[in-house]
Write a protein that holds these residues in place. Structure first.
Motif, PDB file in Angstrom:
ATOM      1  N   CYS A  89      -6.850   0.262  -0.154  1.00 14.88           N
ATOM      2  CA  CYS A  89      -6.185   0.554  -1.425  1.00 14.88           C
ATOM      3  C   CYS A  89      -6.809   1.781  -2.096  1.00 14.88           C
ATOM      4  O   CYS A  89      -6.095   2.618  -2.656  1.00 14.88           O
ATOM      5  CB  CYS A  89      -6.255  -0.663  -2.345  1.00 14.88           C
ATOM      6  SG  CYS A  89      -5.241  -0.519  -3.829  1.00 14.88           S
TER       7      CYS A  89
ATOM      8  N   PHE B  21      -3.057  -5.139  -7.223  1.00 13.91           N
ATOM      9  CA  PHE B  21      -3.326  -5.431  -5.818  1.00 13.91           C
ATOM     10  C   PHE B  21      -3.321  -6.925  -5.531  1.00 13.91           C
ATOM     11  O   PHE B  21      -3.935  -7.389  -4.563  1.00 13.91           O
ATOM     12  CB  PHE B  21      -4.656  -4.793  -5.399  1.00 13.91           C
ATOM     13  CG  PHE B  21      -4.776  -4.560  -3.917  1.00 13.91           C
ATOM     14  CD1 PHE B  21      -3.735  -4.013  -3.184  1.00 13.91           C
ATOM     15  CD2 PHE B  21      -5.948  -4.878  -3.242  1.00 13.91           C
ATOM     16  CE1 PHE B  21      -3.840  -3.788  -1.825  1.00 13.91           C
ATOM     17  CE2 PHE B  21      -6.074  -4.655  -1.867  1.00 13.91           C
ATOM     18  CZ  PHE B  21      -5.013  -4.121  -1.165  1.00 13.91           C
TER      19      PHE B  21
ATOM     20  N   ILE C 267       2.136   1.702  -3.538  1.00 16.19           N
ATOM     21  CA  ILE C 267       1.063   2.160  -4.430  1.00 16.19           C
ATOM     22  C   ILE C 267       0.785   3.641  -4.203  1.00 16.19           C
ATOM     23  O   ILE C 267       0.623   4.423  -5.155  1.00 16.19           O
ATOM     24  CB  ILE C 267      -0.204   1.307  -4.207  1.00 16.19           C
ATOM     25  CG1 ILE C 267       0.020  -0.121  -4.705  1.00 16.19           C
ATOM     26  CG2 ILE C 267      -1.413   1.927  -4.900  1.00 16.19           C
ATOM     27  CD1 ILE C 267      -1.027  -1.119  -4.248  1.00 16.19           C
TER      28      ILE C 267
ATOM     29  N   ALA D 266      -3.738   0.052  -9.474  1.00 11.45           N
ATOM     30  CA  ALA D 266      -2.938  -0.730  -8.539  1.00 11.45           C
ATOM     31  C   ALA D 266      -3.010  -2.215  -8.873  1.00 11.45           C
ATOM     32  O   ALA D 266      -4.101  -2.782  -8.995  1.00 11.45           O
ATOM     33  CB  ALA D 266      -3.424  -0.515  -7.109  1.00 11.45           C
TER      34      ALA D 266
ATOM     35  N   ASN E 279      -9.401  -4.622   2.751  1.00  8.39           N
ATOM     36  CA  ASN E 279      -8.135  -4.265   2.132  1.00  8.39           C
ATOM     37  C   ASN E 279      -8.331  -3.414   0.879  1.00  8.39           C
ATOM     38  O   ASN E 279      -7.541  -2.505   0.599  1.00  8.39           O
ATOM     39  CB  ASN E 279      -7.333  -5.521   1.809  1.00  8.39           C
ATOM     40  CG  ASN E 279      -6.873  -6.243   3.055  1.00  8.39           C
ATOM     41  OD1 ASN E 279      -6.934  -5.702   4.159  1.00  8.39           O
ATOM     42  ND2 ASN E 279      -6.434  -7.478   2.902  1.00  8.39           N
TER      43      ASN E 279
ATOM     44  N   LEU F  59      -7.979  -0.587  -9.488  1.00  7.35           N
ATOM     45  CA  LEU F  59      -7.220  -1.653  -8.830  1.00  7.35           C
ATOM     46  C   LEU F  59      -7.672  -2.996  -9.375  1.00  7.35           C
ATOM     47  O   LEU F  59      -8.805  -3.150  -9.840  1.00  7.35           O
ATOM     48  CB  LEU F  59      -7.380  -1.594  -7.313  1.00  7.35           C
ATOM     49  CG  LEU F  59      -8.775  -1.771  -6.727  1.00  7.35           C
ATOM     50  CD1 LEU F  59      -9.091  -3.247  -6.438  1.00  7.35           C
ATOM     51  CD2 LEU F  59      -8.928  -0.969  -5.450  1.00  7.35           C
TER      52      LEU F  59
ATOM     53  N   LEU G 147       0.826  -1.211   0.000  1.00  6.12           N
ATOM     54  CA  LEU G 147       0.000   0.000   0.000  1.00  6.12           C
ATOM     55  C   LEU G 147       0.857   1.256   0.000  1.00  6.12           C
ATOM     56  O   LEU G 147       0.532   2.247  -0.674  1.00  6.12           O
ATOM     57  CB  LEU G 147      -0.933  -0.007   1.209  1.00  6.12           C
ATOM     58  CG  LEU G 147      -2.108  -0.986   1.156  1.00  6.12           C
ATOM     59  CD1 LEU G 147      -2.819  -1.030   2.502  1.00  6.12           C
ATOM     60  CD2 LEU G 147      -3.084  -0.622   0.047  1.00  6.12           C
TER      61      LEU G 147
ATOM     62  N   THR H 185      -5.376   5.115  -1.155  1.00  5.57           N
ATOM     63  CA  THR H 185      -4.055   5.532  -1.625  1.00  5.57           C
ATOM     64  C   THR H 185      -4.143   6.565  -2.741  1.00  5.57           C
ATOM     65  O   THR H 185      -3.126   7.170  -3.103  1.00  5.57           O
ATOM     66  CB  THR H 185      -3.238   4.333  -2.152  1.00  5.57           C
ATOM     67  OG1 THR H 185      -3.900   3.784  -3.306  1.00  5.57           O
ATOM     68  CG2 THR H 185      -3.075   3.265  -1.079  1.00  5.57           C
TER      69      THR H 185
END
Length: 283
Positions: free
Chosen positions: A102, A84, A69, A82, A98, A110, A66, A105
């Motif tokens: 993300c 991920f 990213i 991302a 989670n 993602l 994270l 960020t």
């Protein structure tokens, strides 16, 4: 800028075909922005190798991923997707938690994989895999962020005996579960790529190209692919030049691997201009 970046990223997926290259650190991200690419994507492999680690969720922790990213998203003015991995979780509720982290960020998109990391059972059973994508979808919707969700079917990567058909089955299920973009890394034959595109239509399909497969961007666009990523390939290109130069120096005492380098001033001046631009923006 985040709202604008997320809208721009969504617009890119509405028509045509674009290349989304994968930087592995801030410097490579800023250089790719300098070249004029419309968006970037992180690479778990490229980042792991830069840290001296293998590409796995066990080696690179959720927090470390994270932070990376977030660094990439903050370093450029472009939308960032991302990588991920498998969301660093098994259960859908943990995936949702989670994914929400993300989103925070600042990414515009993602991806979540269906690979377990276990040799005996390399893919999540389909019903669980679908629940995981549904959970990711719900987390993004709760955030109100507009982040684009990409669902990855890892059938080719894990050596599934019928990777093509299983990819179609899974991608269609993930589309129904709310994925915005569908991604099956691995196919290289034009007929398979086109069939995967058609199987998930009208949703966009992402093709991974990590080696010369005999097709250019225009050829791939003609197959209906909306987005082309290169995964860890650019990082591997850097590692290839570095390793060969270092091996030649050690084995032969030769500096031949240092021939035809990009001049130091070219890179230094590029980042100096970047720094000056950032300082002006902050005044």
């Amino acid at each position: 800028m985040t709202t604008q970046q997320r809208q721009a990223f969504r617009t890119l997926h509405e028509g045509g075909c674009f290349v989304i290259p994968n930087p592995w650190d801030v410097g490579s991200a800023r250089y790719l922005q300098h070249l004029g690419f419309p968006a970037l994507a992180t690479t778990s492999a490229g980042f792991a190798f830069s840290q001296g680690l293998p590409d796995s969720e066990q080696a690179v922790s959720l927090d470390r991923s994270l932070a990376h990213i977030a660094d990439i998203a903050a370093a450029v003015d472009l939308p960032v997707n991302a990588d991920f991995a498998s969301a660093y979780a098994i259960e859908p509720s943990d995936v949702a938690e989670n994914v929400a982290r993300c989103v925070e960020t600042g990414v515009a998109g993602l991806s979540v994989e269906d690979a377990t990391g276990e040799q005996a059972t390399p893919l999540y059973e389909l019903s669980l895999a679908v629940d995981r994508i549904s959970a990711a979808r719900e987390a993004i919707d709760r955030s109100g962020s507009g982040v684009l969700l990409t669902a990855r079917a890892e059938c080719y990567h894990v050596g599934h005996p019928d990777a093509f058909r299983e990819s179609i089955r899974r991608l269609q299920a993930y589309a129904q579960a709310g994925a915005d973009v569908l991604f099956a890394p691995g196919p290289q034959k034009p007929e398979e790529i086109k069939a995967l595109v058609e199987a998930v239509h009208p949703k966009p399909f992402n093709l991974l190209v990590v080696r010369d497969i005999g097709l250019g961007v225009n050829d791939i666009a003609a197959l209906g692919v909306r987005r082309i990523s290169v995964g860890g390939a650019l990082a591997l290109a850097g590692w290839t030049a570095f390793m060969r130069a270092a091996q030649s120096l050690k084995a032969n005492g030769s500096f031949a691997g240092l021939a035809d380098l990009v001049p130091y001033p070219e890179i230094n001046q590029l980042f100096a201009a970047d720094l000056n631009s950032l300082e002006v923006q902050q005044v």
